[in-house]
Design a protein around this motif. Structure first.
Motif, PDB file in Angstrom:
ATOM      1  N   GLN A 297       0.835  -1.198   0.000  1.00  0.00           N
ATOM      2  CA  GLN A 297       0.000   0.000   0.000  1.00  0.00           C
ATOM      3  C   GLN A 297       0.873   1.252   0.000  1.00  0.00           C
ATOM      4  OE1 GLN A 297      -2.686  -0.191   3.280  1.00  0.00           O
ATOM      5  NE2 GLN A 297      -4.083  -1.608   2.269  1.00  0.00           N
ATOM      6  N   ARG A 298       0.545   2.204  -0.851  1.00  0.00           N
ATOM      7  CA  ARG A 298       1.266   3.469  -0.930  1.00  0.00           C
ATOM      8  C   ARG A 298       0.595   4.486   0.001  1.00  0.00           C
ATOM      9  NH1 ARG A 298       3.410   5.100  -6.840  1.00  0.00           N
ATOM     10  NH2 ARG A 298       4.322   3.103  -7.468  1.00  0.00           N
ATOM     11  N   PRO A 299       1.369   5.106   0.899  1.00  0.00           N
ATOM     12  CA  PRO A 299       0.761   6.139   1.749  1.00  0.00           C
ATOM     13  C   PRO A 299       0.411   7.379   0.924  1.00  0.00           C
ATOM     14  CG  PRO A 299       3.118   6.055   2.110  1.00  0.00           C
ATOM     15  CD  PRO A 299       2.789   4.884   1.232  1.00  0.00           C
ATOM     16  N   THR A 300      -0.673   8.020   1.294  1.00  0.00           N
ATOM     17  CA  THR A 300      -1.078   9.259   0.631  1.00  0.00           C
ATOM     18  C   THR A 300      -0.379  10.438   1.304  1.00  0.00           C
ATOM     19  OG1 THR A 300      -3.229   8.331   0.047  1.00  0.00           O
ATOM     20  CG2 THR A 300      -3.025  10.733   0.028  1.00  0.00           C
ATOM     21  N   VAL A 301       0.249  11.292   0.498  1.00  0.00           N
ATOM     22  CA  VAL A 301       0.968  12.445   1.036  1.00  0.00           C
ATOM     23  C   VAL A 301       0.385  13.724   0.454  1.00  0.00           C
ATOM     24  CG1 VAL A 301       3.099  11.162   1.406  1.00  0.00           C
ATOM     25  CG2 VAL A 301       2.738  12.322  -0.773  1.00  0.00           C
ATOM     26  N   ASN A 302       0.312  14.758   1.286  1.00  0.00           N
ATOM     27  CA  ASN A 302      -0.128  16.072   0.813  1.00  0.00           C
ATOM     28  C   ASN A 302       1.039  16.775   0.139  1.00  0.00           C
ATOM     29  OD1 ASN A 302      -2.739  15.801   1.887  1.00  0.00           O
ATOM     30  ND2 ASN A 302      -2.044  16.495   3.895  1.00  0.00           N
TER      31      ASN A 302
ATOM     32  N   LEU B 239      11.315  17.058   0.572  1.00  0.00           N
ATOM     33  CA  LEU B 239      11.000  15.844  -0.192  1.00  0.00           C
ATOM     34  C   LEU B 239      10.158  16.206  -1.409  1.00  0.00           C
ATOM     35  CD1 LEU B 239      10.087  13.370   2.716  1.00  0.00           C
ATOM     36  CD2 LEU B 239      12.266  13.596   1.524  1.00  0.00           C
ATOM     37  N   THR B 240      10.609  15.754  -2.584  1.00  0.00           N
ATOM     38  CA  THR B 240       9.842  15.928  -3.812  1.00  0.00           C
ATOM     39  C   THR B 240       9.315  14.573  -4.269  1.00  0.00           C
ATOM     40  OG1 THR B 240      11.823  15.720  -5.190  1.00  0.00           O
ATOM     41  CG2 THR B 240      11.167  17.949  -4.511  1.00  0.00           C
TER      42      THR B 240
ATOM     43  N   LEU C 164       9.730   9.192  -3.773  1.00  0.00           N
ATOM     44  CA  LEU C 164      10.248  10.328  -3.015  1.00  0.00           C
ATOM     45  C   LEU C 164      11.741  10.541  -3.286  1.00  0.00           C
ATOM     46  CD1 LEU C 164       8.601   9.877   0.519  1.00  0.00           C
ATOM     47  CD2 LEU C 164       7.884  11.380  -1.344  1.00  0.00           C
ATOM     48  N   THR C 165      12.127  11.826  -3.369  1.00  0.00           N
ATOM     49  CA  THR C 165      13.535  12.218  -3.464  1.00  0.00           C
ATOM     50  C   THR C 165      13.787  13.276  -2.402  1.00  0.00           C
ATOM     51  OG1 THR C 165      13.557  11.816  -5.845  1.00  0.00           O
ATOM     52  CG2 THR C 165      15.356  13.133  -4.940  1.00  0.00           C
TER      53      THR C 165
ATOM     54  N   SER D 242       8.940   8.710   8.965  1.00  0.00           N
ATOM     55  CA  SER D 242       9.016   7.387   8.330  1.00  0.00           C
ATOM     56  C   SER D 242       9.241   7.476   6.820  1.00  0.00           C
ATOM     57  CB  SER D 242       7.734   6.600   8.615  1.00  0.00           C
ATOM     58  OG  SER D 242       6.598   7.305   8.129  1.00  0.00           O
ATOM     59  N   TYR D 243       9.084   8.659   6.227  1.00  0.00           N
ATOM     60  CA  TYR D 243       9.299   8.807   4.788  1.00  0.00           C
ATOM     61  C   TYR D 243      10.801   8.752   4.504  1.00  0.00           C
ATOM     62  CZ  TYR D 243       4.465  10.535   4.594  1.00  0.00           C
ATOM     63  OH  TYR D 243       3.103  10.675   4.688  1.00  0.00           O
ATOM     64  N   SER D 244      11.145   8.067   3.392  1.00  0.00           N
ATOM     65  CA  SER D 244      12.553   7.916   3.061  1.00  0.00           C
ATOM     66  C   SER D 244      12.757   7.996   1.556  1.00  0.00           C
ATOM     67  CB  SER D 244      13.097   6.579   3.593  1.00  0.00           C
ATOM     68  OG  SER D 244      12.374   5.496   3.032  1.00  0.00           O
TER      69      SER D 244
END
Length: 389
Positions: free
Chosen positions: A46-51, A330-331, A338-339, A373-375
């Motif tokens: 599952q991919r988390p949804t990010v604003n 993060l882009t 994510l980068t 937790s984003y990487s």
């Protein structure tokens, strides 16, 4: 039916039951083994949804923020220059009162200094008489020498009374200085405010004895306060040059941190040294007539300053929440990956960050609420919000 036949029937039924149970157990075990050997289907993670927000580079005028406290231009421990008993103290010479330059704050008993002045004037008069007499004698000596018919000059200047006249002149000059000093001492029996000031404290009272050089009160000048604002090298890099800073055309907004009350000041100078502890250099902002301002600006007030800087190009304007705990931006790529980029923050305010766009990037999709937790390389589902431009 005989008892023997009944036993045989029960035995046969029991054997049949055991056989049925054994067969049933074997079938169930075989079914379970087959289920265990089946390969479970591969599930997509599952991919988390990010604003996110879409940003493009722009040109923005920097606003540099710093903090400092308002300090009076002069802070003085007021002393008496002579000895004397205090005979009166002005009502204005109390803490919190405003006094104007030249106002009498206290008066000392002056009979000693009146006598000293009278004695000095008497000595001056005597010295003047001595000088005039000596001057007359010198003129007479010169006339006598001229009428004697002797050519040339006397072997000694004593003949023309030149040293005696010089001594009389020196004594007269000394007596005049003594009179001036006595007049100054007498005038010092009235202790006056050296400038417009706020009275911070008073150490004398009527009947007390003031010693020369001892503190009798504390004053803060009231005509100006200065705010020393330490700034980092990155802050200085987005400010105008010094000539523009001190030109008086830049208004600095000063805000009291506790109440939000505001004043307008102007830059009057920049310090030319780095603080040895903080490695920062300070900008000095002044507010004239602080106690005439509405509201009053009191010395000691802790202030936040907002200083207008120069315009800077190629910046991303981002919400302050876009900065991650790792000090990164993060882009999200077109593939939803994510980068991470180091956050090169040029300046900021309470709501926004103004960052130098990463090399090779123009328009970009930026995560505005990155979690710890984003990487790098993580797959996400972007959810767009309105641009914050």
């Amino acid at each position: 039916m005989s008892r023997k036949n009944v036993r045989r029937l029960v035995l046969v039924l029991a054997l049949l039951f055991l056989v049925v149970v054994f067969v049933y157990s074997g079938v169930r075990m075989a079914e379970n083994m087959n289920k265990l050997q089946e390969t479970p289907p591969i599930q997509e993670p599952q991919r988390p949804t990010v604003n996110v927000v879409e940003v493009t580079p722009g040109t923005y005028r920097a606003k540099v923020e710093g903090v400092g406290s308002a300090e009076a231009l002069f802070e003085l421990d007021l002393n008496s220059r002579i000895n004397g008993q205090v005979i009166s103290v002005s009502d204005s010479f109390n803490s919190g009162r405003l006094v104007v330059q030249g106002e009498v704050l206290a008066t000392l008993e002056d009979s000693q200094w009146q006598a000293e002045l009278a004695s000095a004037r008497e000595a001056q008069a005597e010295a003047l008489v001595s000088y005039l007499e000596e001057e007359q004698e010198a003129q007479q000596a010169e006339q006598e020498w001229s009428s004697s018919g002797i050519s040339g000059s006397p072997l000694s200047t004593l003949a023309l009374r030149e040293p005696q006249l010089a001594a009389a002149q020196a004594a007269l000059d000394s007596s005049r200085q003594a009179v001036a000093e006595a007049e100054k001492n007498l005038a010092s029996t009235q202790i006056k405010a050296p400038f417009d000031a706020i009275v911070i404290g008073r150490s004398i009272s009527p009947g007390s004895y003031a010693q020369a050089g001892n503190e009798i009160g504390q004053l803060l000048s009231a005509d100006r306060v200065e705010v020393v604002i330490p700034l980092s090298a990155s802050d200085w890099s987005v400010l105008p040059d010094e000539d523009e800073l001190v030109s008086g055309r830049l208004s600095v907004e000063l805000t009291q941190i506790e109440t939000g009350e505001q004043w307008i000041g102007s830059v009057i100078r920049t310090e030319k040294n780095l603080n040895s502890d903080t490695r920062q250099r300070a900008l000095v902002v002044a507010v004239d007539e602080p106690l005439v301002q509405e509201p009053n600006l009191y010395p000691g007030t802790f202030l936040k300053a907002q200083i207008p800087g120069r315009s800077v190009a190629n910046l991303w304007k981002l919400p302050a929440s876009a900065l991650s705990q790792r000090e990164e931006i993060l882009t999200v790529s077109e593939e939803g990956l994510l980068t991470a980029h180091p956050a090169n923050i040029i300046f900021s305010d309470q709501q926004h960050l103004y960052v130098q766009r990463p090399e090779g990037y123009d328009q970009a999709t930026v995560v505005i609420q990155p979690l710890s937790s984003y990487s790098e390389g993580m797959a996400v589902t972007p959810q767009s919000e309105l641009s914050d431009d």
